[in-house]
Structure formats: structure tokens, C-alpha cells
Write a protein that holds these residues in place. Structure first.
Motif, mmCIF file in Angstrom:
data_model
loop_
_atom_site.group_PDB
_atom_site.id
_atom_site.type_symbol
_atom_site.label_atom_id
_atom_site.label_comp_id
_atom_site.label_asym_id
_atom_site.label_seq_id
_atom_site.Cartn_x
_atom_site.Cartn_y
_atom_site.Cartn_z
ATOM 1 N N THR A 99 0.830 -1.206 0.000
ATOM 2 C CA THR A 99 0.000 0.000 0.000
ATOM 3 C C THR A 99 0.861 1.252 0.000
ATOM 4 O O THR A 99 0.589 2.213 -0.726
ATOM 5 N N ALA A 100 1.905 1.257 0.828
ATOM 6 C CA ALA A 100 2.796 2.409 0.884
ATOM 7 C C ALA A 100 3.477 2.647 -0.461
ATOM 8 O O ALA A 100 3.645 3.790 -0.903
ATOM 9 N N ALA A 101 3.852 1.571 -1.139
ATOM 10 C CA ALA A 101 4.491 1.698 -2.452
ATOM 11 C C ALA A 101 3.527 2.309 -3.466
ATOM 12 O O ALA A 101 3.918 3.145 -4.289
ATOM 13 N N GLN A 102 2.265 1.911 -3.388
ATOM 14 C CA GLN A 102 1.262 2.459 -4.301
ATOM 15 C C GLN A 102 1.042 3.949 -4.049
ATOM 16 O O GLN A 102 0.955 4.747 -4.989
ATOM 17 N N VAL A 103 0.954 4.317 -2.768
ATOM 18 C CA VAL A 103 0.761 5.734 -2.433
ATOM 19 C C VAL A 103 1.974 6.550 -2.864
ATOM 20 O O VAL A 103 1.850 7.636 -3.425
ATOM 21 N N SER A 104 3.172 6.005 -2.595
ATOM 22 C CA SER A 104 4.401 6.705 -2.960
ATOM 23 C C SER A 104 4.501 6.889 -4.467
ATOM 24 O O SER A 104 4.871 7.955 -4.962
ATOM 25 N N ALA A 105 4.144 5.840 -5.227
ATOM 26 C CA ALA A 105 4.216 5.912 -6.688
ATOM 27 C C ALA A 105 3.227 6.932 -7.242
ATOM 28 O O ALA A 105 3.482 7.568 -8.276
ATOM 29 N N ALA A 106 2.108 7.090 -6.554
ATOM 30 C CA ALA A 106 1.073 8.007 -7.040
ATOM 31 C C ALA A 106 1.301 9.445 -6.575
ATOM 32 O O ALA A 106 0.569 10.346 -6.986
ATOM 33 N N ARG A 107 2.321 9.676 -5.756
ATOM 34 C CA ARG A 107 2.530 11.006 -5.180
ATOM 35 C C ARG A 107 2.638 12.087 -6.250
ATOM 36 O O ARG A 107 1.976 13.128 -6.168
ATOM 37 N N GLY A 108 3.456 11.840 -7.277
ATOM 38 C CA GLY A 108 3.621 12.841 -8.342
ATOM 39 C C GLY A 108 2.321 13.131 -9.057
ATOM 40 O O GLY A 108 2.007 14.300 -9.353
ATOM 41 N N ASN A 109 1.550 12.080 -9.343
ATOM 42 C CA ASN A 109 0.267 12.274 -10.024
ATOM 43 C C ASN A 109 -0.709 13.062 -9.163
ATOM 44 O O ASN A 109 -1.470 13.905 -9.662
ATOM 45 N N ILE A 110 -0.701 12.782 -7.858
ATOM 46 C CA ILE A 110 -1.595 13.502 -6.944
ATOM 47 C C ILE A 110 -1.254 14.986 -6.910
ATOM 48 O O ILE A 110 -2.131 15.851 -7.033
ATOM 49 N N LEU A 111 0.030 15.290 -6.770
ATOM 50 C CA LEU A 111 0.448 16.690 -6.702
ATOM 51 C C LEU A 111 0.151 17.423 -8.009
ATOM 52 O O LEU A 111 -0.274 18.581 -8.008
ATOM 53 N N GLN A 112 0.369 16.735 -9.138
ATOM 54 C CA GLN A 112 0.083 17.352 -10.431
ATOM 55 C C GLN A 112 -1.408 17.619 -10.589
ATOM 56 O O GLN A 112 -1.825 18.671 -11.086
ATOM 57 N N ALA A 113 -2.220 16.665 -10.143
ATOM 58 C CA ALA A 113 -3.674 16.844 -10.237
ATOM 59 C C ALA A 113 -4.132 18.006 -9.366
ATOM 60 O O ALA A 113 -4.989 18.810 -9.775
ATOM 61 N N GLY A 166 -5.104 25.583 -10.496
ATOM 62 C CA GLY A 166 -4.985 26.491 -11.634
ATOM 63 C C GLY A 166 -6.319 26.728 -12.312
ATOM 64 O O GLY A 166 -6.652 27.865 -12.692
ATOM 65 N N ASP A 167 -7.115 25.662 -12.478
ATOM 66 C CA ASP A 167 -8.430 25.794 -13.116
ATOM 67 C C ASP A 167 -9.359 26.705 -12.322
ATOM 68 O O ASP A 167 -10.264 27.333 -12.884
ATOM 69 N N HIS A 168 -9.142 26.764 -11.008
ATOM 70 C CA HIS A 168 -10.001 27.597 -10.160
ATOM 71 C C HIS A 168 -9.398 28.965 -9.874
ATOM 72 O O HIS A 168 -9.899 29.712 -9.022
ATOM 73 N N GLY A 169 -8.330 29.300 -10.583
ATOM 74 C CA GLY A 169 -7.759 30.638 -10.480
ATOM 75 C C GLY A 169 -7.054 30.955 -9.179
ATOM 76 O O GLY A 169 -6.946 32.137 -8.807
ATOM 77 N N VAL A 170 -6.569 29.934 -8.484
ATOM 78 C CA VAL A 170 -5.853 30.172 -7.234
ATOM 79 C C VAL A 170 -4.489 30.789 -7.542
ATOM 80 O O VAL A 170 -3.775 30.319 -8.434
ATOM 81 N N GLN A 171 -4.142 31.852 -6.822
ATOM 82 C CA GLN A 171 -2.887 32.546 -7.068
ATOM 83 C C GLN A 171 -1.681 31.624 -6.844
ATOM 84 O O GLN A 171 -1.734 30.711 -6.027
ATOM 85 N N GLN A 184 2.490 22.292 -0.833
ATOM 86 C CA GLN A 184 3.389 21.880 0.242
ATOM 87 C C GLN A 184 2.620 21.155 1.345
ATOM 88 O O GLN A 184 3.084 20.138 1.890
ATOM 89 N N LEU A 185 1.422 21.664 1.661
ATOM 90 C CA LEU A 185 0.593 21.015 2.669
ATOM 91 C C LEU A 185 0.136 19.643 2.190
ATOM 92 O O LEU A 185 0.084 18.678 2.971
ATOM 93 N N THR A 186 -0.195 19.535 0.909
ATOM 94 C CA THR A 186 -0.603 18.247 0.341
ATOM 95 C C THR A 186 0.536 17.242 0.403
ATOM 96 O O THR A 186 0.342 16.072 0.758
#
Length: 252
Positions: free
Chosen positions: A28-42, A48-53, A62-64
Motif C-alpha cells: 500500500t505504501a508503495a502504491q501511495v508513494s508511486a502516485a505522489r507525483g500524479n496527486i500533486l500534479q492533479a 490552476g483551473d479555479h484561479g488560485v494565485q 506543500q501542505l498536500t
């Protein structure tokens, strides 16, 4: 990585439940770790779509990232011993009766409609979905969990669905005040702490043992003392027991 000293890992080498637990945690940890980049990109794209500065966007990212790191640390450091899949079970002789009767008897549990009463073993499953909980009558009840082996308990995690996903829009059946005790074969109990589950916080809340433990335990008693206002029943979704296995030199 397990986050545990090498000598402790060696002492647990012959524990089949421990090996199965660690294998599952690592996957499970490996799956979460592997998905980290995708999560942050999403998250970045949504912001960006919601116009956040940009400045605020970086703060949220950073909090995520910190939250993902915390999840991974919990997987490494806090295995769950109250899983039916690794041998945990319910001591039915020392557990409150399910609300609505036993077996296949149907009963009415608003807002989920007619259903078979879920057994207390429901709290030993990883699934969290509306209605997948163990109900008992009133606001006071208890369950005794038999762990797959003796452990030194260090913390407990209690789960309940949020009001946002509840079909009724409220969670008055959630446990509120509760106590956790270690229990031995002779029914003697050692209080490990009294706690409060807050429905206004995260759905999974972890509570640490409040006193130094005199010994290891095979049985853990989860005793609900009040709920959030439902006069008919209380529903427990999941109880996790965290801790360390007893070493060969321990004599409980």
C-alpha cells in the motif's frame, strides 16, 4: 522500510500475522508513494483551473505533500492488529448484541432501509461506506477484540463516515466518548485511556495510550459511553489497534 530497529524485526521473524501485515503495508505504501507525483500534479491543475494565485497554490501543494508523507509514515510505523484478514476476531461472549437481532433478521436502520444486521466483525474490515458498520442498541455498548497475538498497544484509530457522505446528512449515531482497556483471559481489565471521537474532524482519528503499560495484551475492549445524539442505536465503522508484538522475553 518498516521504521523499526533491525533486532526488533528479527524477533518478529516467525510471526506470520506480522509478516502478512508488513507485506500488505509495504504494498500500500508503495502504491501511495508511486502516485505522489500524479496527486500533486492533479492538485496543481485543479488549483490552476479555479484561479488560485501562484503563491497560495504553492502553499497548498506543500501542505498536500506533507499530508502524503504523514500517510506513508503511518503505514510504516502503525500496523493495524485488528484486521480479520490477519487473524483478529470478536469475542462474542464479551460483546454487546447487534442492534436488530442476530443472523439474517431484517431491521430498519434509517436512512439505509431494510438490511440484515451487520455483525461486530464488520469493524475488523477495511471497507468504509455508508451502512457498513456494526450497530448496537442505545448509546452505550462494547466490543472485545481478540488480536492475532500478544501486543503492546500504543494507539487506536476509530473510523466513522462524515456527514458529507451520509445519506441523511448527519452522523448522530457515531461514537462520542469511549474507553479502551486491555483484557486478559480472566476478564480483568486494564484501562488504557478515555477518549472523545469528534465528528467535526477527520473521519479517522488516532488516540494514543494514556498510561505506561504493565504488560502485553491479546484482548482489547472498546467501550462506547455516549454517541452524538441518536437515541436508538450507535454504529461503529472500524476500530484499529496499533502496537508492537511481544518479544520472546516478555511474560504477560
Amino acid at each position: 522500510m518498516s521504521g523499526l530497529p533491525e533486532e526488533e524485526l528479527q524477533s518478529r521473524g516467525n510471526s506470520q500475522p506480522w509478516l502478512e501485515q508488513m507485506r500488505e503495508l509495504k504494498e500500500t505504501a508503495a502504491q501511495v508513494s508511486a502516485a505522489r507525483g500524479n496527486i500533486l500534479q492533479a492538485v496543481r491543475e485543479v488549483l490552476g483551473d479555479h484561479g488560485v494565485q501562484e503563491e497560495k497554490r504553492e502553499e497548498i501543494l506543500q501542505l498536500t505533500q506533507a499530508a502524503i508523507k504523514k500517510v506513508l509514515e503511518n503505514y510504516h510505523q502503525m500496523p493495524d492488529w485488528a484486521l480479520e484478514a490477519i487473524g483478529a476476531a470478536i469475542d462474542k461472549e464479551r460483546t454487546s448484541k447487534s442492534y436488530g437481532g442476530q443472523g439474517k433478521k431484517t431491521w430498519w436502520l434509517p436512512p439505509f432501509g431494510f438490511s440484515s444486521a451487520n455483525p461486530p466483525e464488520t469493524i475488523l474490515q477495511p471497507r468504509i461506506a455508508p451502512g457498513d458498520c456494526w450497530p448496537f442498541q442505545g448509546s452505550r455498548g462494547h466490543v472485545v477484540i481478540r488480536l492475532p497475538e500478544q501486543i503492546w498497544p500504543t494507539a487506536f484509530t476509530i473510523w466513522h463516515i462524515s456527514a458529507a457522505v451520509s445519506p441523511s446528512g448527519e452522523v448522530s449515531s457515531a461514537p462520542k466518548e469511549f474507553a479502551v482497556s486491555g483484557v486478559d483471559e480472566a476478564t480483568a481489565e486494564t484501562l488504557l485511556g478515555t477518549f472523545t471521537y469528534d465528528v467535526h474532524k477527520e473521519i479517522a482519528q488516532t488516540f494514543h495510550v494514556q498510561k505506561e503499560l504493565p504488560r502485553t495484551f491479546r484482548y482489547i475492549k472498546f467501550q462506547v459511553q455516549s454517541n452524538w445524539g441518536n437515541p436508538e442505536y450507535t454504529c461503529v465503522y472500524r476500530v484499529q489497534v496499533h502496537g508492537k508484538t511481544a518479544s520472546p522475553n516478555d511474560h504477560p
